[in-house]
Design an enzyme around this catalytic site. Sequence first.
Site, PDB file in Angstrom:
ATOM      1  N   HIS A 174       0.818  -1.218   0.000  1.00  0.00           N
ATOM      2  CA  HIS A 174       0.000   0.000   0.000  1.00  0.00           C
ATOM      3  C   HIS A 174       0.852   1.268   0.000  1.00  0.00           C
ATOM      4  O   HIS A 174       0.433   2.301  -0.540  1.00  0.00           O
ATOM      5  CB  HIS A 174      -0.944  -0.003   1.202  1.00  0.00           C
ATOM      6  CG  HIS A 174      -2.052  -0.997   1.082  1.00  0.00           C
ATOM      7  ND1 HIS A 174      -3.188  -0.766   0.337  1.00  0.00           N
ATOM      8  CD2 HIS A 174      -2.193  -2.255   1.582  1.00  0.00           C
ATOM      9  CE1 HIS A 174      -4.002  -1.807   0.401  1.00  0.00           C
ATOM     10  NE2 HIS A 174      -3.412  -2.734   1.147  1.00  0.00           N
ATOM     11  N   GLU A 217      -8.566   5.535  -6.037  1.00  0.00           N
ATOM     12  CA  GLU A 217      -7.629   5.912  -7.105  1.00  0.00           C
ATOM     13  C   GLU A 217      -8.312   6.733  -8.200  1.00  0.00           C
ATOM     14  O   GLU A 217      -7.761   6.902  -9.295  1.00  0.00           O
ATOM     15  CB  GLU A 217      -6.990   4.660  -7.718  1.00  0.00           C
ATOM     16  CG  GLU A 217      -7.924   3.785  -8.536  1.00  0.00           C
ATOM     17  CD  GLU A 217      -8.730   2.791  -7.708  1.00  0.00           C
ATOM     18  OE1 GLU A 217      -9.273   1.846  -8.298  1.00  0.00           O
ATOM     19  OE2 GLU A 217      -8.808   2.960  -6.469  1.00  0.00           O
TER      20      GLU A 217
END
Length: 271
Positions: free
Chosen positions: A161, A191
């Site tokens: 991550h 995102e």
Amino acid sequence: MGLGLMESSADLDLFSLEEEVLRRAESLSAELVRWDSRLKKDLDSIIAAYRRSYREHARLVRVSDRQQAQLKRVMDELQEKTIHLESLNAALKVEIAQRRELEETLRRLASTDALTGVLTRGRLLELGEREMERMRRSGRPLTLALADIDHFKNINDTYGHAAGDEALKVFTTVCRNEVRAIDILGRFGGEEFVMLFPETDVEKAEEVGNRVRGLVEKQEICHGVNRFAMTVSIGLAAASPDDGSLEEPLHRADTALYVAKRGGRNRVVVA
């Protein structure tokens, strides 16, 4: 028989001098009784009147002294309270400044994405609605771009991550370098990012979108020992004066983004 005060008056204060005058006047009165009782009576009256005046004057001086002392105490207390009040005012100014700074920090945190530094979803939608109103009033075009990093889950799963966070920051840096000062860039979620292009038609916005897409493709993202690249898909839509809210052109841009994803990703599609 003179009073003979001139020799000693310089050594006496005002009240002592008056006492001396009265004492010598009374002594003189006692001597006068041998010559003229009537003159003595007149002199005694003058002495008595003078003594009453002297005593009243002394009383008033004592009252004045007490009042002056009381006034000084009041003035000292007032000065002390004034200093205390000034100290409180100074502390209040510091507290107000700190609160304003805190409010500004909270406002900035509420409107800025902590990771990427671009606008949050809420602030983005707020400014987007303002741009919709301005577009309706001016008749000038407004174009929206909805961008999504391709296979972002794979980046997180493969490199972690933290690497995904680095990818998001690289993407927003590319976008910032390509958009204008009047354009609006915000993180829509995960995102996904939205770019608003005021006074810009779809053709010009498509050029910006393709520049962003091409530059993102060329980035090498470094995280620890890992090196990787990424691509982005972008859906574009023009806002219309007939749109009730920003949600409608965003929905069209999302549909165009879906087409870009289905078409192989790493591309710009216009709704």
